[in-house]
Design a protein around this motif. Structure first.
Motif, short mmCIF file in Angstrom:
data_model
loop_
_atom_site.label_atom_id
_atom_site.label_comp_id
_atom_site.label_asym_id
_atom_site.label_seq_id
_atom_site.Cartn_x
_atom_site.Cartn_y
_atom_site.Cartn_z
N VAL A 28 20.40 -1.61 67.62
CA VAL A 28 19.11 -1.15 67.88
C VAL A 28 18.63 -0.44 66.74
N ALA A 29 19.34 0.50 66.32
CA ALA A 29 18.89 1.36 65.31
C ALA A 29 18.71 0.64 64.14
N ASP A 32 15.40 -0.95 64.42
CA ASP A 32 14.25 -0.08 64.55
C ASP A 32 13.77 0.57 63.27
N ARG A 33 14.80 0.46 62.40
CA ARG A 33 14.63 0.82 60.88
C ARG A 33 13.87 -0.17 60.35
N SER A 35 11.31 -2.25 62.06
CA SER A 35 10.10 -2.12 62.68
C SER A 35 10.46 -1.59 63.93
N PRO A 36 9.88 -0.41 64.41
CA PRO A 36 9.99 0.06 65.56
C PRO A 36 9.87 -0.84 66.98
N GLY A 39 12.93 -2.74 67.29
CA GLY A 39 13.76 -2.20 67.77
C GLY A 39 13.87 -2.10 69.52
N THR A 40 12.66 -1.86 69.76
CA THR A 40 12.48 -2.15 71.09
C THR A 40 12.70 -3.50 71.74
#
Length: 67
Positions: A28-29, A32-33, A35-36, A39-40
């Motif tokens: 997930v991290a 998230d890097r 694209s936010p 990540g969700t």
């Protein structure tokens, strides 16, 4: 002897759970890097997959005939 086996099995389940949570958090991290929003999406897809992976065996076990 049986009690030792149960405690050992519960310990292994706990370690496996810790490992899975750690790996999901890292994926997930990473997403998230990039694209936010990604990540969700990865987080919720992972949660659903883990819930299904746990739910199906429990459902099948509960559906077994009682002896």
């Amino acid at each position: 002897m049986r009690r030792i086996a149960v405690v050992g099995a519960l310990g292994l389940v706990g370690l496996l759970t810790l490992f899975i949570v750690n790996q999901v958090a890292q994926v997930v991290a990473l997403a998230d890097r990039l694209s936010p929003a990604l990540g969700t999406i990865v987080l919720w897809v992972s949660v659903v997959l883990l819930a299904v992976s746990l739910g199906v065996p429990v459902y099948v076990l509960l559906r077994l005939p009682r002896v």
